[in-house]
Design a protein around this motif. Structure first.
Motif, PDB file in Angstrom:
ATOM      1  N   LEU A  14       0.835  -1.195   0.000  1.00 43.73           N
ATOM      2  CA  LEU A  14       0.000   0.000   0.000  1.00 43.73           C
ATOM      3  C   LEU A  14       0.877   1.255   0.000  1.00 43.73           C
ATOM      4  O   LEU A  14       0.610   2.234  -0.684  1.00 43.73           O
ATOM      5  CB  LEU A  14      -0.855  -0.026   1.262  1.00 43.73           C
ATOM      6  CG  LEU A  14      -2.269   0.471   1.107  1.00 43.73           C
ATOM      7  CD1 LEU A  14      -2.987  -0.242  -0.012  1.00 43.73           C
ATOM      8  CD2 LEU A  14      -3.024   0.284   2.415  1.00 43.73           C
ATOM      9  N   GLU A  52      -7.178   0.536   4.131  1.00 45.90           N
ATOM     10  CA  GLU A  52      -7.493  -0.542   3.209  1.00 45.90           C
ATOM     11  C   GLU A  52      -8.181  -1.598   4.055  1.00 45.90           C
ATOM     12  O   GLU A  52      -7.674  -1.977   5.108  1.00 45.90           O
ATOM     13  CB  GLU A  52      -6.188  -1.077   2.618  1.00 45.90           C
ATOM     14  CG  GLU A  52      -6.334  -2.059   1.482  1.00 45.90           C
ATOM     15  CD  GLU A  52      -6.432  -3.504   1.925  1.00 45.90           C
ATOM     16  OE1 GLU A  52      -6.802  -4.343   1.114  1.00 45.90           O
ATOM     17  OE2 GLU A  52      -6.166  -3.801   3.113  1.00 45.90           O
ATOM     18  N   ARG A  93     -12.085  -5.511  -1.559  1.00 42.01           N
ATOM     19  CA  ARG A  93     -11.458  -4.671  -0.551  1.00 42.01           C
ATOM     20  C   ARG A  93     -11.632  -3.216  -0.950  1.00 42.01           C
ATOM     21  O   ARG A  93     -11.896  -2.905  -2.110  1.00 42.01           O
ATOM     22  CB  ARG A  93      -9.964  -5.000  -0.410  1.00 42.01           C
ATOM     23  CG  ARG A  93      -9.659  -6.449  -0.407  1.00 42.01           C
ATOM     24  CD  ARG A  93      -9.091  -7.062   0.819  1.00 42.01           C
ATOM     25  NE  ARG A  93      -8.510  -6.296   1.845  1.00 42.01           N
ATOM     26  CZ  ARG A  93      -8.490  -6.717   3.124  1.00 42.01           C
ATOM     27  NH1 ARG A  93      -9.105  -7.825   3.464  1.00 42.01           N
ATOM     28  NH2 ARG A  93      -7.884  -6.013   4.037  1.00 42.01           N
ATOM     29  N   ILE A 140     -10.141   0.831  -0.671  1.00 47.57           N
ATOM     30  CA  ILE A 140      -9.109   1.796  -0.315  1.00 47.57           C
ATOM     31  C   ILE A 140      -9.780   3.147  -0.157  1.00 47.57           C
ATOM     32  O   ILE A 140     -10.606   3.529  -0.985  1.00 47.57           O
ATOM     33  CB  ILE A 140      -8.039   1.874  -1.418  1.00 47.57           C
ATOM     34  CG1 ILE A 140      -7.115   0.673  -1.302  1.00 47.57           C
ATOM     35  CG2 ILE A 140      -7.252   3.161  -1.346  1.00 47.57           C
ATOM     36  CD1 ILE A 140      -5.963   0.702  -2.258  1.00 47.57           C
TER      37      ILE A 140
END
Ligand code: SER
Length: 892
Positions: free
Chosen positions: A625, A701, A709, A711
């Motif tokens: 990330l 996240e 998922r 973000i």
């Protein structure tokens, strides 16, 4: 000969004959909206056949991964149907034609294995040609020397090949092998296609076909050149060269089957001979498992993930069929962790990426199996009951309502309901089921519409759209615009005019206001009409093509037909555009790091912040990330130009623009590109250069559902503001802890540890304090009718535990030969509590701790004869409690 070796020899033969070796395209047919998966080796070459693109080579050879599912029910029942297979093919684009293709195929097939060929016995081969194709016939007979009795002329059905959809087509010539009398009747492929198995199809591509079902289509013209497309089923060839009965028994599949048999305790082939003859259902199931799991492995490997639509649904269906077959063989536990690694080991020699990516593949596959097993557990019981009820009521079919309920409430797939019912000799009212499904879909659509527009009925909007045509959106380039007010709506109908204080919906002929869509939030702003003014707070498209401004009249009056001046809130728009461009960058960067399967599953572009949902089986490591964030910000610094243009869908695909899966795009599409970095189909608004985003800060996240998922990130000043606040916070902490900022975390950790140690120490001391007096108190025991009695109050603030320990400690200090009772009262939070401890000598005198506590609390309290406690009386009662216990001893 191993399958991988056949593949190798095939490629080598054609490469030696001037063909370019082209790697397999991925299974999803992304270049053709009419196909879900690549069903034939020629598919990636269609634009070359049609003359739409110039091929970079005139001869090519490939081994293409293919999926065909129309015959899925045949899998395991015949010797030659597989859902996944590999098609070896050689291609000529206007280079050689029949005279080249036929000898090239024959040479490879009949050259001995020692000399690098496939070593088939020429006497066992038969060939077919299209009815009037004398040219092919002559090449086979005269040039190659195949005797006339083994050349068969066949009609359009088998010998005119097309893709099933408009595209290139042509007559074909096929090569068959005679597997021998034990497989069926003599007489060639016309008589028995199990005994005479097709191995190779040579298509003489020279026409373009139009639309139509089956073979009933017109030829719309000749192709610009005469081409060759051939297809040799790798698995079929392997089954022949490995001397096995069917394609499920070749080296790339058999180990999966064997492991499944071992797991379920079945002996494969125990019951029957060849596949074509009636196979035992258990053997069919083992073959289904082996075939389908290999397919699932290859599909997930190519980025397809289980879902309820499109490609994902095909994968889900295939996996569920395999999982159910395992159940039907009597194995109830999750089986994929046992079987999928075997499939991987079978395929990795040809596809090493499967081994490298196995972690990701397995996550999806095992997750899907677990989810399906719980669905099965819930649904099967209900279905079994429903089937029993249907039977006992004497009805021939399970009702559509029941099937729908199973699907809707328990996620039990309809094909499974159909299958299980069929196994039990029952039909299902599938029409009823479909009707209910359609009703539900319509309801859901209407609901969604109503939520967005406030109306369930869209007829008023349709009226406005039909009367004036689509509203043109001018906001890509303009922030203000003069335009006629086409309609004023309120309460679900046209009203013509509205006055100060009213909430209305305005339609203009053209507008710079962006309607919410593609994840982008709507514009807000002002529209001035004559002396009136409205504040636009929302913009929607209730029916495609109609942009509706939802607004409050803040001054004067607005009327339809008047000219208005529309101006959007520029600050808001810019902040939204920054977020939208940032989303494209995050999307592309995620794919750079996680691979192409990290596709967008939803997004929100709001002023200063964005949300990006994407598909992935596992979480994203913080370090990844961090890298994503860094790369995105590097793109900002590179100050790339953001450029939007309209093009055809085909061109967009050619230049690699990312499209959202499942989204419908028209023939003309808008492509937004950020320099050369990101290219995506998009109707939203964007900044002009990447540097205008200023800064992108990823906040979090997290999972938002299975395989999806999210973000969250801030953009521009919001990102800056966030970092500035965080910085202030760190500075303040640094000041408080008197360390430099980068040592704050260590210092906090240290402090927390110290604090925890200090608390522990404190507890210990407090306990010591409480217990320290135990010996002195024991010495003060008074005699109450021969019982040593200690009645005392614990020090202020003693914890419940300490009180109990104190009572026990005092008791322990009294000579065990003496009957003893210890009562410790405590006050805390305004309440009095009591612990009583009785030693064995006192117990044999008939004293019990729980009785004594009950005496003190008028029947309440609990514990054993040994140790008991009670509480809840006002704190002032503490001395009375002790006296009551003493009195109770005296009375015993
Ligand atoms: N396109 C032909 C087939 O699929 C030959 O490759 O059979």
């Amino acid at each position: 000969m191993k399958t991988a070796e056949i593949k190798r020899r095939y490629l080598a033969h054609f490469e030696a004959n001037g063909h370019a070796v082209v790697p397999s395209a991925p299974l999803p047919a992304i270049d053709d909206p009419n196909l879900l998966f690549v069903p034939a080796g020629m598919v990636p070459f269609v634009p070359y056949f049609l003359g739409q693109q110039t091929p970079p080579y005139r001869r090519a050879v490939s081994v293409q991964k293919c999926i065909r599912t129309p015959d899925i029910d045949e899998v395991g029942k015949t010797s030659r149907h597989g859902t996944f297979f590999q098609m070896n093919g050689n291609f000529s684009f206007g280079d050689y034609f029949k005279e080249g293709a036929i000898p090239l195929a024959w040479e490879l097939m009949t050259t001995s294995s020692a000399q690098g060929g496939l070593g088939l016995d020429a006497d066992r081969l038969w060939v077919t040609v299209y009815l009037d194709d004398d040219e092919a016939y002559d090449i086979w007979h005269r040039t190659v020397g195949v005797p006339a009795e083994r050349i068969v002329r066949r009609g359009k059905g088998p010998n005119f090949w097309d893709m099933g959809i408009p595209g290139p087509c042509g007559p074909c010539s096929e090569i068959f092998i005679d597997r021998g009398p034990e497989y069926g009747l003599d007489g060639g492929p016309e008589v028995d296609e199990d005994r005479f198995m097709e191995l190779w199809n040579l298509v003489f591509m020279q026409y373009e076909r139009g639309p139509g079902a089956g073979k009933d289509y017109p030829l719309v013209g000749e192709l610009p050149a005469k081409n060759i497309d051939t297809g040799m089923g790798l698995e079929r060839m392997a089954s022949v060269l490995q001397g096995v009965d069917n394609l499920y028994e070749i080296d790339e599949i058999r180990p999966i089957l064997a492991r499944a048999a071992e797991l379920t305790g079945k002996r494969y082939g125990a019951h029957s001979g060849h596949v074509a003859s009636e196979s035992h259902p258990d053997d069919v199931r083992l073959r289904v498992i082996a075939d389908h799991l290999r397919t699932a492995l290859m599909l997930i490997g190519d980025g397809v993930t289980p879902s309820n639509e499109g490609r994902g649904y095909v994968l889900r269906r295939i996996m569920r069929r395999a999982i159910r077959a395992v159940r039907l063989l009597g194995y109830q536990d999750p089986a994929l962790p046992e079987l999928l690694p075997v499939a991987r080991d079978c395929m990795a020699p040809s596809y090493p990426e499967l081994a490298a990516e196995f972690g990701r593949i397995a996550d999806y596959a095992y997750g899907e199996e677990e989810a399906f097993l719980s669905t099965l557990r819930a649904g099967t019981t209900i279905l079994d009951t429903a089937i029993a009820e249907t039977r006992s009521a004497g009805r021939p079919a399970l009702s559509g309502e029941k099937a729908f309920q199973l699907h809707d409430t328990y996620g039990f797939p309809i094909d499974l309901t159909l299958e299980i019912a069929a196994e039990q000799g029952l039909q299902v009212d599938a029409d009823g089921f479909r009707r209910l499904m359609a009703d539900q879909r319509n309801r859901a659509k209407a609901d969604a519409q109503a939520r967005k527009t406030g109306h369930t009925d869209v007829s008023a909007y349709r009226g406005v759209l039909d009367a004036g045509g689509p509203v043109e959106f001018t906001g890509y380039t303009e922030l203000t615009r003069e335009s006629r007010v086409r309609a004023v709506l309120a309460g679900g109908g046209e009203v013509g005019a509205a006055a100060e204080g009213d909430t209305v919906e305005l339609v203009l002929d053209t507008t710079p206001f962006y309607a919410e869509g593609g994840g982008q939030q709507p514009d807000q702003g002002l529209i001035t009409v004559g002396g009136g003014q409205v504040e636009v707070f929302d913009v929607q498209q209730p029916v495609p093509g109609l942009i509706v401004h939802r607004a409050r009249v803040v001054r004067g009056e607005v009327r339809a037909g008047e000219t208005g001046y529309a101006e959007i809130d520029v600050t808001r728009r810019r902040a939204i555009s920054r977020s939208h461009t940032a989303t494209h960058l995050v999307h592309q960067t995620m794919r750079n790091f996680l691979g192409a399967s990290a596709t967008q599953a939803g997004s929100l572009n709001a002023p200063g912040r964005l949300r990006f949902d994407f598909n992935t089986p596992t979480g994203v490591a913080p370090s990844v990330l961090h890298d994503v964030e860094q790369q995105v910000n590097e793109v900002l610094l590179a100050d790339l130009e953001v450029h939007a243009f309209i093009t055809t869908q085909e061109e967009a695909r050619r230049i690699g623009a990312m499209a959202l899966f499942g989204e419908k795009y028209g023939e003309r599409v808008r492509v937004v590109e950020v320099g050369d970095y990101a290219r995506e189909l998009c109707g939203g608004t964007h900044v002009a250069r990447s540097a205008q985003l200023g800064l992108v800060k990823i906040l979090s996240e997290a999972s938002v559902g299975s395989g999806v998922r999210r973000i969250e990130a801030l953009v521009g000043m919001d990102a800056f503001g966030f970092l500035a606040r965080e910085h202030l916070l760190v500075s303040r902490l640094a000041e408080l802890f008197r360390v430099p900022g980068d040592q704050v975390a260590d210092r906090v950790e240290q402090t927390v540890t110290q604090l925890r140690d200090a608390e522990k120490e404190l507890d210990k001391l407090r306990a010591q304090l409480v217990l320290g007096g135990a010996a002195a108190l024991a010495a003060q025991a008074r005699d109450v009718r021969g019982v040593a009695y200690v009645g005392t109050e614990a020090p202020e603030g003693a914890a419940g535990n300490d009180v109990r320990t104190l009572a026990q400690e005092i008791r322990g200090k009294i000579d065990p030969a003496r009957p003893a009772v210890v009562a410790v009262a405590a006050r805390s939070n305004g309440k009095a509590s009591l612990v009583v401890s009785v030693n064995p000598a006192a117990r044999s005198r008939g004293l019990a701790a729980n009785d004594l506590v009950k005496a003190a609390f008028s029947g309440r309290g609990g514990g054993s004869a040994d140790l008991a406690q009670g509480g809840g009386l006002p704190a002032a009662e503490a001395p009375t409690l002790l006296l009551t216990v003493e009195k109770a001893i005296a009375d015993t």
